[in-house]
Scaffold this active site. Structure first.
Site, PDB file in Angstrom:
ATOM      1  N   GLU A 108     -14.029  -2.002  -5.693  1.00  0.00           N
ATOM      2  CA  GLU A 108     -14.282  -3.092  -6.638  1.00  0.00           C
ATOM      3  C   GLU A 108     -14.945  -4.293  -5.982  1.00  0.00           C
ATOM      4  O   GLU A 108     -15.707  -5.036  -6.614  1.00  0.00           O
ATOM      5  CB  GLU A 108     -12.980  -3.526  -7.317  1.00  0.00           C
ATOM      6  CG  GLU A 108     -12.079  -4.482  -6.555  1.00  0.00           C
ATOM      7  CD  GLU A 108     -11.346  -3.841  -5.356  1.00  0.00           C
ATOM      8  OE1 GLU A 108     -11.389  -2.608  -5.216  1.00  0.00           O
ATOM      9  OE2 GLU A 108     -10.741  -4.579  -4.565  1.00  0.00           O
ATOM     10  N   HIS A 148     -11.263  -0.124  -1.381  1.00  0.00           N
ATOM     11  CA  HIS A 148     -11.485  -1.117  -2.442  1.00  0.00           C
ATOM     12  C   HIS A 148     -12.944  -1.151  -2.881  1.00  0.00           C
ATOM     13  O   HIS A 148     -13.701  -2.050  -2.497  1.00  0.00           O
ATOM     14  CB  HIS A 148     -11.045  -2.498  -1.954  1.00  0.00           C
ATOM     15  CG  HIS A 148      -9.573  -2.619  -1.876  1.00  0.00           C
ATOM     16  ND1 HIS A 148      -8.809  -3.067  -2.924  1.00  0.00           N
ATOM     17  CD2 HIS A 148      -8.706  -2.294  -0.886  1.00  0.00           C
ATOM     18  CE1 HIS A 148      -7.533  -3.036  -2.579  1.00  0.00           C
ATOM     19  NE2 HIS A 148      -7.447  -2.556  -1.349  1.00  0.00           N
ATOM     20  N   CYS A 202      -6.254   1.846  -4.205  1.00  0.00           N
ATOM     21  CA  CYS A 202      -5.367   1.406  -3.135  1.00  0.00           C
ATOM     22  C   CYS A 202      -3.892   1.548  -3.517  1.00  0.00           C
ATOM     23  O   CYS A 202      -3.383   2.663  -3.514  1.00  0.00           O
ATOM     24  CB  CYS A 202      -5.728   0.000  -2.674  1.00  0.00           C
ATOM     25  SG  CYS A 202      -5.233  -0.293  -0.971  1.00  0.00           S
TER      26      CYS A 202
HETATM   27  N1  LIG Z   1       0.364  -2.816  -0.342  1.00  0.00           N
HETATM   28  C1  LIG Z   1      -0.098  -1.486  -0.119  1.00  0.00           C
HETATM   29  C2  LIG Z   1      -1.326  -1.222  -0.964  1.00  0.00           C
HETATM   30  C3  LIG Z   1      -2.540  -1.825  -0.368  1.00  0.00           C
HETATM   31  C4  LIG Z   1      -3.398  -2.581  -1.337  1.00  0.00           C
HETATM   32  O1  LIG Z   1      -3.448  -2.359  -2.546  1.00  0.00           O
HETATM   33  N2  LIG Z   1      -4.065  -3.548  -0.753  1.00  0.00           N
HETATM   34  C5  LIG Z   1      -4.732  -4.545  -1.493  1.00  0.00           C
HETATM   35  C6  LIG Z   1      -4.352  -5.882  -0.937  1.00  0.00           C
HETATM   36  C7  LIG Z   1      -5.575  -6.677  -0.677  1.00  0.00           C
HETATM   37  C8  LIG Z   1      -5.309  -7.865   0.222  1.00  0.00           C
HETATM   38  O2  LIG Z   1      -4.655  -7.707   1.255  1.00  0.00           O
HETATM   39  O3  LIG Z   1      -5.789  -8.946  -0.131  1.00  0.00           O
HETATM   40  C9  LIG Z   1      -0.368  -1.206   1.353  1.00  0.00           C
HETATM   41  O4  LIG Z   1      -0.358  -2.173   2.136  1.00  0.00           O
HETATM   42  O5  LIG Z   1      -0.605  -0.042   1.704  1.00  0.00           O
END
Ligand SMILES: N[C@@H](CCC(=O)NCCCC(=O)O)C(=O)O
Length: 249
Positions: free
Chosen positions: A220, A218, A111
């Site tokens: 994971e 994601h 991500c």
């Molecule tokens: N912030 C960036 C990357 C997105 C990302 O890594 N999301 C994980 C966050 C999980 C969550 O919201 O709990 C984007 O928004 O593109």
């Protein structure tokens, strides 16, 4: 053998402290499914001796984060629509990515990690992608229930013959928790999977010395139960073990 994988920390502020931290889901998936020991790397930026770090680990994993890569890293002026930022993480991830690729250290970017991979190699990011005509809303559903936020949300087509397709097959369903995405892809990256709206969902490094893959979703979260997710973490673990065994020869 339990190979060691560097995981770059976010900087978070809570309980009157600054914390170097990574959500457990990434650490648990790496430990239980990839079979590696994830080692948190503090976000100390270029104060870190990246060559010394990479000599001591067998892989690098870059987790997701609600924070965004600061747009100054890809030639765009800061604007509130690009917030929140984590400049310490940027200052650690971006040079670490370049050093790991140069040395052929296995790299798995998730991500935000995929976005960092693109920026580190000269690409750019688009923000609030859901606002553009014809785009899916790639943001997480609004819910206090993480399982609902990380639920599989849309399909992704993998590129025939690509690294990712060999791992997960042709068409898969993935979760989606992002509002940024690759805009201009870095010269050394190739698209390995896309969403129906054209959003780049997976990349690999062209002519990489080692395993170097990123996904926008994601894996994971469901790494133990979802076949696609499990395969990605198993493939990363295999690449790390191969690298570690080569180092010992
Ligand atoms: N912030 C960036 C990357 C997105 C990302 O890594 N999301 C994980 C966050 C999980 C969550 O919201 O709990 C984007 O928004 O593109």
């Amino acid at each position: 053998m339990q190979p060691v994988v560097a995981v770059v920390a976010d900087i978070r502020e809570f309980e009157n402290y600054s914390w170097h931290c990574v959500p457990d889901q990434y650490m648990t998936a790496a430990f239980n499914v990839s079979g590696v020991l994830p080692l948190l790397v503090p976000a100390f930026g270029d104060a870190i001796d990246f060559d010394a770090l990479l000599a001591r680990v067998d892989g690098v994993m870059l987790s997701g984060s609600k924070s965004n890569v600061h747009p100054s890293n890809f030639g765009v002026e800061a604007h509130e629509k690009y917030e929140p930022y984590d400049p310490d993480r940027d200052a650690t991830s971006l040079p670490l990515i370049r050093a790991a690729i140069e040395k052929g250290v296995p790299l798995f970017a998730i991500c935000r990690g995929l976005q960092e991979l693109n920026v580190a190699l000269g690409g750019t990011l688009a923000t609030e992608i859901q606002e553009a005509d014809g785009m899916l809303d790639h943001r997480a559903p609004s819910s206090p229930d993480q399982a609902k936020r990380f639920a599989l949300a849309h399909s992704v087509k993998t590129k025939p013959g690509s690294c990712i397709e060999k791992i997960i097959g042709e068409d898969v369903r993935v979760n989606s928790l992002h509002r940024q995405a690759i805009d201009n892809i870095a010269p050394r990256l190739q698209v390995e999977a896309s969403a129906d709206d054209g959003t780049v969902e997976a990349v690999s490094v062209i002519d990489a010395k080692g395993y170097a893959v990123g996904v926008q979703w994601h894996p994971e979260y469901w790494a133990k139960t979802d076949d696609t997710s499990r395969r990605l973490f198993e493939a990363f673990g295999d690449a790390v073990r191969d690298y570690a065994s080569q180092k010992m020869k």
